[in-house]
Design a protein around this motif. Structure first.
Motif, PDB file in Angstrom:
ATOM      1  N   LYS A 184     -19.132  20.645 -12.345  1.00  0.00           N
ATOM      2  CA  LYS A 184     -19.427  20.987 -11.067  1.00  0.00           C
ATOM      3  C   LYS A 184     -18.611  21.668 -10.257  1.00  0.00           C
ATOM      4  O   LYS A 184     -18.977  22.196  -9.084  1.00  0.00           O
ATOM      5  N   THR A 185     -17.226  21.664 -10.483  1.00  0.00           N
ATOM      6  CA  THR A 185     -16.370  21.989  -9.855  1.00  0.00           C
ATOM      7  C   THR A 185     -16.216  23.503  -9.645  1.00  0.00           C
ATOM      8  O   THR A 185     -15.819  24.052 -10.892  1.00  0.00           O
ATOM      9  N   LEU A 186     -15.957  24.155  -8.655  1.00  0.00           N
ATOM     10  CA  LEU A 186     -15.688  25.634  -8.458  1.00  0.00           C
ATOM     11  C   LEU A 186     -14.427  25.624  -7.561  1.00  0.00           C
ATOM     12  O   LEU A 186     -14.190  25.105  -6.500  1.00  0.00           O
ATOM     13  N   ILE A 187     -13.426  26.243  -7.913  1.00  0.00           N
ATOM     14  CA  ILE A 187     -12.116  26.296  -7.175  1.00  0.00           C
ATOM     15  C   ILE A 187     -12.060  27.625  -6.464  1.00  0.00           C
ATOM     16  O   ILE A 187     -12.195  28.699  -7.226  1.00  0.00           O
ATOM     17  N   TYR A 235      -6.365  31.166   1.956  1.00  0.00           N
ATOM     18  CA  TYR A 235      -7.215  29.947   2.134  1.00  0.00           C
ATOM     19  C   TYR A 235      -7.354  29.320   0.525  1.00  0.00           C
ATOM     20  O   TYR A 235      -7.493  29.941  -0.355  1.00  0.00           O
ATOM     21  N   ALA A 236      -7.243  28.273   0.674  1.00  0.00           N
ATOM     22  CA  ALA A 236      -7.447  27.296  -0.654  1.00  0.00           C
ATOM     23  C   ALA A 236      -8.358  26.123  -0.385  1.00  0.00           C
ATOM     24  O   ALA A 236      -8.508  25.354   0.568  1.00  0.00           O
ATOM     25  N   SER A 237      -9.304  26.070  -1.281  1.00  0.00           N
ATOM     26  CA  SER A 237     -10.520  24.888  -1.099  1.00  0.00           C
ATOM     27  C   SER A 237      -9.775  23.543  -1.503  1.00  0.00           C
ATOM     28  O   SER A 237      -8.968  23.412  -2.150  1.00  0.00           O
ATOM     29  N   ASP A 238     -10.521  22.576  -0.952  1.00  0.00           N
ATOM     30  CA  ASP A 238     -10.084  21.082  -1.157  1.00  0.00           C
ATOM     31  C   ASP A 238     -10.062  20.975  -2.538  1.00  0.00           C
ATOM     32  O   ASP A 238      -9.125  20.015  -3.182  1.00  0.00           O
ATOM     33  N   ASP A 239     -10.771  21.326  -3.542  1.00  0.00           N
ATOM     34  CA  ASP A 239     -10.806  20.992  -4.905  1.00  0.00           C
ATOM     35  C   ASP A 239      -9.447  21.794  -5.412  1.00  0.00           C
ATOM     36  O   ASP A 239      -8.910  21.032  -6.412  1.00  0.00           O
ATOM     37  N   LEU A 240      -9.259  22.955  -4.819  1.00  0.00           N
ATOM     38  CA  LEU A 240      -7.835  23.449  -5.527  1.00  0.00           C
ATOM     39  C   LEU A 240      -6.569  22.552  -5.023  1.00  0.00           C
ATOM     40  O   LEU A 240      -5.809  22.461  -5.965  1.00  0.00           O
ATOM     41  N   VAL A 268      -9.055  27.577 -16.626  1.00  0.00           N
ATOM     42  CA  VAL A 268     -10.266  27.822 -15.825  1.00  0.00           C
ATOM     43  C   VAL A 268     -10.675  29.302 -16.403  1.00  0.00           C
ATOM     44  O   VAL A 268     -10.149  30.365 -16.608  1.00  0.00           O
ATOM     45  N   TYR A 269     -11.982  29.428 -16.222  1.00  0.00           N
ATOM     46  CA  TYR A 269     -12.544  30.942 -16.366  1.00  0.00           C
ATOM     47  C   TYR A 269     -12.483  31.435 -14.998  1.00  0.00           C
ATOM     48  O   TYR A 269     -13.226  30.868 -13.880  1.00  0.00           O
ATOM     49  N   THR A 270     -11.919  32.579 -14.633  1.00  0.00           N
ATOM     50  CA  THR A 270     -11.422  32.965 -13.385  1.00  0.00           C
ATOM     51  C   THR A 270     -12.128  34.464 -13.085  1.00  0.00           C
ATOM     52  O   THR A 270     -12.301  35.291 -13.878  1.00  0.00           O
ATOM     53  N   VAL A 310     -12.655  32.752  -7.749  1.00  0.00           N
ATOM     54  CA  VAL A 310     -13.738  31.623  -8.222  1.00  0.00           C
ATOM     55  C   VAL A 310     -13.490  31.137  -9.610  1.00  0.00           C
ATOM     56  O   VAL A 310     -13.395  32.050 -10.374  1.00  0.00           O
ATOM     57  N   ARG A 311     -13.082  30.027  -9.743  1.00  0.00           N
ATOM     58  CA  ARG A 311     -12.574  29.480 -10.963  1.00  0.00           C
ATOM     59  C   ARG A 311     -13.456  28.313 -11.458  1.00  0.00           C
ATOM     60  O   ARG A 311     -13.598  27.413 -10.657  1.00  0.00           O
ATOM     61  N   ALA A 312     -14.053  28.356 -12.580  1.00  0.00           N
ATOM     62  CA  ALA A 312     -14.740  27.089 -12.960  1.00  0.00           C
ATOM     63  C   ALA A 312     -14.203  26.728 -14.425  1.00  0.00           C
ATOM     64  O   ALA A 312     -13.394  27.307 -15.133  1.00  0.00           O
ATOM     65  N   ARG A 313     -14.525  25.451 -14.969  1.00  0.00           N
ATOM     66  CA  ARG A 313     -13.958  25.011 -15.976  1.00  0.00           C
ATOM     67  C   ARG A 313     -14.091  25.713 -17.093  1.00  0.00           C
ATOM     68  O   ARG A 313     -15.111  26.539 -17.405  1.00  0.00           O
ATOM     69  N   ALA A 314     -13.292  25.845 -18.312  1.00  0.00           N
ATOM     70  CA  ALA A 314     -13.267  26.334 -19.408  1.00  0.00           C
ATOM     71  C   ALA A 314     -13.865  25.296 -20.473  1.00  0.00           C
ATOM     72  O   ALA A 314     -13.595  24.210 -20.209  1.00  0.00           O
TER      73      ALA A 314
END
Ligand SMILES: Cc1cc2nc3c(=O)[nH]c(=O)nc-3n(C[C@H](O)[C@H](O)[C@H](O)COP(=O)(O)O)c2cc1C
Length: 134
Positions: A13-16, A28-33, A91-93, A109-113
């Motif tokens: 569910k994480t999007l970086i 800007y960097a998200s909290d997840d990043l 990550v898939y970026t 926007v990066r999601a799990r691979a």
């Protein structure tokens, strides 16, 4: 990357999210990043992406990335990135050229691979790196 580097698993569910200026410096960097890389916002702001997170990626991937986004197009691809302590994650970026309140820049926007994608791209990028060194 160090010899015993471990792979960090990214939750489904994480999007970086990260925003940079046109030179690739972080705005800007998200909290997840921050959580995943182990850096605080303060440590990341104003820093160039590459210096912080370079893993054993082929140079040609970033050349293609920069040529694509500098032309105003969206770039998509698999990226292996290092964390502050030298571990790594895949990550898939997707990188979008944007204009925000801060001016022109890029949004990634990066999601799990998936495990299968990680395996495929580890092998593919290792081959490309070998060719680049020849
Ligand atoms: C929005 C954005 C996201 C990026 N994400 C990464 C990343 O996750 N990991 C990485 O090594 N480089 C990333 N880069 C590319 C770096 O800026 C840099 O080109 C790359 O790390 C290679 O370093 P070099 O250009 O100094 O050879 C990103 C660039 C932009 C604009």
């Amino acid at each position: 990357m160090y010899e015993n580097a471990r792979m960090i698993a990214i939750d489904e569910k994480t999007l970086i999210i990260c925003e940079t200026d046109r030179s690739g410096k972080i705005r800007y960097a998200s909290d997840d990043l921050c959580r995943i890389t182990g850096y605080s916002q303060e440590e990341l702001l104003g820093k160039p992406y590459g210096v912080l997170w370079r893993a054993d990626m082929p140079q040609s991937v970033f050349k293609d990335m920069w040529e694509t986004i500098e032309s105003g197009a969206i770039w998509k691809g698999f990226v292996k990135s290092a964390t502050k302590n030298g571990d790594y994650y895949w990550v898939y970026t997707t990188i979008f050229p944007i204009v925000s309140a801060n001016g022109e820049g890029y949004l990634s926007v990066r999601a799990r691979a998936s495990d299968e994608e990680i395996e495929r791209y580890e092998a593919r990028y290792a081959q490309t790196r070998d060719k680049e060194l020849q």
